[in-house]
Motif scaffolding. Structure first.
Motif, mmCIF file in Angstrom:
data_model
loop_
_atom_site.group_PDB
_atom_site.id
_atom_site.type_symbol
_atom_site.label_atom_id
_atom_site.label_comp_id
_atom_site.label_asym_id
_atom_site.label_seq_id
_atom_site.Cartn_x
_atom_site.Cartn_y
_atom_site.Cartn_z
ATOM 1 N N THR A 52 0.823 -1.218 0.000
ATOM 2 C CA THR A 52 0.000 0.000 0.000
ATOM 3 C C THR A 52 0.854 1.263 0.000
ATOM 4 O O THR A 52 0.376 2.331 -0.352
ATOM 5 C CB THR A 52 -0.905 0.031 1.244
ATOM 6 O OG1 THR A 52 -0.093 0.191 2.422
ATOM 7 C CG2 THR A 52 -1.718 -1.254 1.359
ATOM 8 N N GLY A 53 2.123 1.131 0.432
ATOM 9 C CA GLY A 53 2.972 2.316 0.548
ATOM 10 C C GLY A 53 2.625 3.168 1.751
ATOM 11 O O GLY A 53 3.169 4.261 1.914
ATOM 12 N N LYS A 54 1.752 2.659 2.619
ATOM 13 C CA LYS A 54 1.313 3.419 3.788
ATOM 14 C C LYS A 54 1.420 2.551 5.038
ATOM 15 O O LYS A 54 1.078 1.374 5.020
ATOM 16 C CB LYS A 54 -0.121 3.895 3.603
ATOM 17 C CG LYS A 54 -0.284 4.885 2.448
ATOM 18 C CD LYS A 54 -1.725 5.348 2.319
ATOM 19 C CE LYS A 54 -1.868 6.354 1.180
ATOM 20 N NZ LYS A 54 -3.259 6.832 1.040
ATOM 21 N N ASP A 91 5.753 -3.824 1.926
ATOM 22 C CA ASP A 91 5.786 -2.554 2.663
ATOM 23 C C ASP A 91 6.898 -2.557 3.701
ATOM 24 O O ASP A 91 7.520 -1.521 3.953
ATOM 25 C CB ASP A 91 4.431 -2.290 3.323
ATOM 26 C CG ASP A 91 3.395 -1.761 2.344
ATOM 27 O OD1 ASP A 91 3.727 -0.845 1.561
ATOM 28 O OD2 ASP A 91 2.261 -2.270 2.330
ATOM 29 N N THR A 146 9.982 0.087 3.685
ATOM 30 C CA THR A 146 10.313 0.829 4.903
ATOM 31 C C THR A 146 11.792 0.692 5.229
ATOM 32 O O THR A 146 12.451 1.662 5.612
ATOM 33 C CB THR A 146 9.452 0.324 6.080
ATOM 34 O OG1 THR A 146 8.069 0.464 5.761
ATOM 35 C CG2 THR A 146 9.754 1.114 7.346
ATOM 36 N N LYS A 169 13.771 3.039 3.118
ATOM 37 C CA LYS A 169 13.584 4.438 3.523
ATOM 38 C C LYS A 169 14.402 4.786 4.766
ATOM 39 O O LYS A 169 14.804 5.941 4.951
ATOM 40 C CB LYS A 169 12.105 4.723 3.772
ATOM 41 C CG LYS A 169 11.221 4.617 2.550
ATOM 42 C CD LYS A 169 11.562 5.654 1.496
ATOM 43 C CE LYS A 169 10.591 5.576 0.329
ATOM 44 N NZ LYS A 169 10.944 6.537 -0.760
ATOM 45 N N PRO A 183 1.768 7.753 4.331
ATOM 46 C CA PRO A 183 2.875 7.347 3.453
ATOM 47 C C PRO A 183 4.128 7.038 4.267
ATOM 48 O O PRO A 183 4.394 7.687 5.286
ATOM 49 C CB PRO A 183 3.067 8.565 2.557
ATOM 50 C CG PRO A 183 1.726 9.223 2.522
ATOM 51 C CD PRO A 183 1.160 9.026 3.901
ATOM 52 N N ASP A 206 7.352 7.534 4.009
ATOM 53 C CA ASP A 206 8.268 8.648 4.303
ATOM 54 C C ASP A 206 7.786 9.495 5.459
ATOM 55 O O ASP A 206 8.527 9.799 6.391
ATOM 56 C CB ASP A 206 8.433 9.532 3.060
ATOM 57 C CG ASP A 206 9.445 8.974 2.076
ATOM 58 O OD1 ASP A 206 10.271 8.153 2.482
ATOM 59 O OD2 ASP A 206 9.396 9.363 0.897
ATOM 60 N N LYS A 207 6.523 9.897 5.381
ATOM 61 C CA LYS A 207 5.949 10.796 6.394
ATOM 62 C C LYS A 207 5.852 10.097 7.739
ATOM 63 O O LYS A 207 6.128 10.698 8.791
ATOM 64 C CB LYS A 207 4.583 11.280 5.936
ATOM 65 C CG LYS A 207 3.977 12.347 6.841
ATOM 66 C CD LYS A 207 2.675 12.891 6.268
ATOM 67 C CE LYS A 207 2.101 13.968 7.174
ATOM 68 N NZ LYS A 207 0.830 14.504 6.627
#
Length: 215
Positions: free
Chosen positions: A160-162, A179, A183, A186, A206, A208-209
């Motif tokens: 999902t990227g979240k 995911d 992570t 990142k 997301p 990153d956030k």
């Protein structure tokens, strides 16, 4: 940056290698146990090395020319206690010690949600959580710039990227293996994740956030 992925043939490891291969200024070294495992990585611009994590000097030799290690090796939560201790505990200890001896600076560990809270351990998996808990403690007491990621129940669903990422989630949850892999990538350069143990499940933010605002 040259990164050794320990456990590159695992379900998360394969995703990590693939995502790292797409990164700029990154050289990937995939540590594998068997020659036949190399085939799946031939389409990627990565280096492979055959080494046995259970051998006395396997990971030490494999890590001598890298500056970052990602440890995603695991026997799985349903193997016997002996195998779990050999891979998830002794293997992690050997990898951390190799990083220290080679003066490797960055170390990312894939652990498991609830490793620090025995009351939440699933029956029959106590040996698995014990191994993860002790490996995490060993890494936190090293001089390495570490990030420990503790994902919830792992799924093979589409990413999902979240995620939801906190120092203490205080709840259960699941997350896709892809995911988790994204992570990991990142966290490589993100200072907000340095020297932290982070619990992650799929969420609404997301990646990153979520990692930038970790608390």
């Amino acid at each position: 940056m040259k990164i050794l992925v320990v456990g590159a043939n695992g379900k998360i490891g394969r995703h990590i290698v693939r995502h790292l291969a797409e990164e700029e200024n990154v050289t990937v070294k995939a540590m594998l146990r068997k020659q036949e495992q190399i085939e799946q990585f031939k389409h990627l611009d990565v280096e492979t090395v055959i080494a046995d994590l259970e051998a006395e000097d396997g990971v030490f030799k494999a890590s001598q020319d890298v500056d970052t290690i990602i440890f995603t090796a695991g026997s799985g939560g349903h193997t016997g206690a002996d195998k779990t201790m050999l891979v998830d505990l002794d293997g992690a200890f050997k990898t951390i010690e190799a990083a220290e001896k080679h003066n490797i600076k960055r170390f990312i560990m894939i652990s498991a949600l609830h490793s620090d809270t025995p009351k939440n351990w699933k029956e029959g998996m106590e040996h698995y959580y014990t191994a993860k808990k002790r490996a995490d403690e060993r890494l936190r007491h090293s001089h390495l710039n570490y990030t420990i990621l503790r994902p919830g129940w792992l799924t093979n669903d589409e990413p999902t990227g979240k995620i939801e990422a906190r120092l203490n989630l205080g709840k259960d949850g699941s997350i896709t293996r892809q995911d988790v892999a994204m992570t990991v990538v990142k966290t490589l350069h993100l200072e907000e994740t340095f020297y932290k143990t982070i619990e992650i499940i799929n969420g609404d933010i997301p990646i990153d956030k979520a990692l930038t605002n970790i608390n």
